[in-house]
Design an enzyme around this catalytic site. Structure first.
Site, PDB file in Angstrom:
ATOM      1  N   ASN A   9      82.455  59.528  -5.636  1.00 39.47           N
ATOM      2  CA  ASN A   9      81.445  60.584  -5.499  1.00 39.47           C
ATOM      3  C   ASN A   9      80.344  60.041  -4.593  1.00 39.47           C
ATOM      4  OD1 ASN A   9      79.486  62.531  -5.765  1.00 39.47           O
ATOM      5  ND2 ASN A   9      78.965  62.009  -7.897  1.00 39.47           N
ATOM      6  N   LYS A  11      77.844  61.596  -3.503  1.00 46.58           N
ATOM      7  CA  LYS A  11      76.543  62.241  -3.755  1.00 46.58           C
ATOM      8  C   LYS A  11      75.900  62.649  -2.422  1.00 46.58           C
ATOM      9  CE  LYS A  11      76.034  59.335  -7.775  1.00 46.58           C
ATOM     10  NZ  LYS A  11      75.212  59.083  -8.928  1.00 46.58           N
ATOM     11  N   HIS A  95      78.234  67.956 -12.940  1.00 46.02           N
ATOM     12  CA  HIS A  95      77.707  66.597 -12.880  1.00 46.02           C
ATOM     13  C   HIS A  95      76.292  66.583 -13.475  1.00 46.02           C
ATOM     14  CE1 HIS A  95      76.276  62.767 -11.300  1.00 46.02           C
ATOM     15  NE2 HIS A  95      77.542  62.452 -11.053  1.00 46.02           N
ATOM     16  N   GLU A  97      73.714  65.215 -12.563  1.00 51.71           N
ATOM     17  CA  GLU A  97      72.637  65.391 -11.570  1.00 51.71           C
ATOM     18  C   GLU A  97      72.472  66.870 -11.216  1.00 51.71           C
ATOM     19  OE1 GLU A  97      74.043  62.445  -8.783  1.00 51.71           O
ATOM     20  OE2 GLU A  97      73.494  60.857 -10.192  1.00 51.71           O
ATOM     21  N   GLU A 165      80.667  60.759 -18.358  1.00 54.07           N
ATOM     22  CA  GLU A 165      79.676  59.980 -17.620  1.00 54.07           C
ATOM     23  C   GLU A 165      78.373  59.942 -18.412  1.00 54.07           C
ATOM     24  OE1 GLU A 165      80.569  59.917 -13.153  1.00 54.07           O
ATOM     25  OE2 GLU A 165      79.391  61.706 -13.544  1.00 54.07           O
ATOM     26  N   GLY A 171      74.270  55.090 -12.034  1.00 51.88           N
ATOM     27  CA  GLY A 171      73.387  54.488 -11.034  1.00 51.88           C
ATOM     28  C   GLY A 171      72.404  53.477 -11.606  1.00 51.88           C
ATOM     29  N   SER A 210      78.246  53.473 -13.241  1.00 56.28           N
ATOM     30  CA  SER A 210      78.137  52.064 -12.836  1.00 56.28           C
ATOM     31  C   SER A 210      79.469  51.322 -12.897  1.00 56.28           C
ATOM     32  CB  SER A 210      77.073  51.342 -13.675  1.00 56.28           C
ATOM     33  OG  SER A 210      75.802  51.921 -13.452  1.00 56.28           O
ATOM     34  N   GLY A 231      80.403  56.382  -8.248  1.00 56.28           N
ATOM     35  CA  GLY A 231      79.348  56.775  -7.329  1.00 56.28           C
ATOM     36  C   GLY A 231      79.083  55.682  -6.309  1.00 56.28           C
TER      37      GLY A 231
HETATM   38  C1  PEP Z   1      78.521  59.331 -10.465  1.00 59.25           C
HETATM   39  O1  PEP Z   1      77.719  59.738  -9.658  1.00 59.25           O
HETATM   40  O2  PEP Z   1      79.348  60.134 -10.889  1.00 59.25           O
HETATM   41  C2  PEP Z   1      78.474  57.920 -10.869  1.00 59.25           C
HETATM   42  C3  PEP Z   1      79.272  57.535 -11.813  1.00 59.25           C
HETATM   43  O3  PEP Z   1      77.603  57.109 -10.197  1.00 59.25           O
HETATM   44  P1  PEP Z   1      77.516  55.493 -10.258  1.00 59.25           P
HETATM   45  O4  PEP Z   1      78.917  54.982 -10.202  1.00 59.25           O
HETATM   46  O5  PEP Z   1      76.707  55.118  -9.069  1.00 59.25           O
HETATM   47  O6  PEP Z   1      76.870  55.152 -11.567  1.00 59.25           O
END
Ligand code: PEP
Length: 252
Positions: A9, A11, A95, A97, A165, A171, A210, A231
């Site tokens: 992803n 983003k 998501h 976000e 998630e 993040g 992460s 991400g």
């Molecule tokens: C995501 O945006 O779905 C995500 C898991 O981000 P990250 O891996 O950066 O934590």
């Protein structure tokens, strides 16, 4: 057995100058077995170019959100059909976000997933608790309620993907313990299997938050984890391919 899915992803990252990452990932997954699906969910501006670059390879391209309507007066939005037309095969919906930045609800996520399915896309439906919800012991309730509200009835007959998630892990560099991940994934699996007796056990359940080369093997080995939604570590071909390699090792 659910398929393994390794999904990136990007983003709101990525310009034309970053498209070389797509070529590198496509080349790096040339040995991808049938049991694994690898995709990158790009910003809408890069979907068509990304799909062209990935064409003929085992890498697929997804979008990051779509409107629940097929078309209409929705300035700034993008429809599932537009993403499919640009070459996407998947789209992320719900998501955290989008839920936080745009107030999107379970009902909207389910409607967007339905629109994605109608356009021939596979929706990646995201759920996850906040830190407050985890600390107050509500993680399982919150997540199973989100799954009930965000996964459309069409999942009984059409492929969908669900991504767990935890909001506090996205993040942040923090990840749940394997036991915490296993507990939530088991609860999601039970909920899906009860609601969709024929297909519930086949729905890939991804972990996201992460995930990186250093923890991918441990997380991917957890029961009922069928892949990852990645991400930050999907922005560099080397990191994303290392996570793919961890998945490939476990399925070989
Ligand atoms: C995501 O945006 O779905 C995500 C898991 O981000 P990250 O891996 O950066 O934590």
């Amino acid at each position: 057995m659910a398929k393994t899915v390794i999904a990136g992803n990007w983003k709101m990252h990525g310009l034309k100058a970053d498209l070389d990452v797509i070529g590198a990932v496509a080349a790096g997954v040339s040995d991808c077995p049938e049991s694994i699906e690898v995709l990158l969910c790009l910003p809408a501006t890069l979907v068509a170019a990304g799909a062209e670059l990935a064409s003929g390879s085992k890498l697929e391209i997804g979008g990051q959100s779509c409107h629940q309507a097929g078309k209409g007066a929705h300035t700034g939005d993008i429809s599932a059909e537009m993403l499919a037309d640009a070459g996407a095969t998947h789209v992320i919906v719900g998501h955290s976000e989008r839920r936080a930045d745009h107030g999107e609800s379970d009902i909207q996520a389910a409607a967007q997933a339905g629109a994605a399915i109608a356009a021939g896309l596979t929706p990646i439906i995201c759920v996850g608790e906040t830190l407050e919800e985890r600390d107050s012991g509500q993680a399982l309730d919150v997540v199973t309620k989100q799954v009930a509200g965000s996964v459309p009835d069409a999942a009984a007959t059409t492929p969908v993907i669900v991504a767990y998630e935890p909001v506090w892990a996205i993040g942040t560099g923090r990840t749940p313990t394997p036991e915490q991940i296993a507990e939530v994934h088991a609860a999601i699996r039970v909920a899906l299997a009860e609601r969709f007796p024929a297909t519930g056990s086949l729905i890939p359940l991804l972990y996201g938050g992460s995930m990186k080369p250093g923890n991918a093997a441990e997380i991917l080995a957890v029961d009922d984890v069928n892949g990852g939604l990645i991400g930050g570590a999907s922005l560099k071909a080397e990191d994303f391919l290392a996570i793919y390699a961890a998945a490939a090792n476990q399925t070989s």
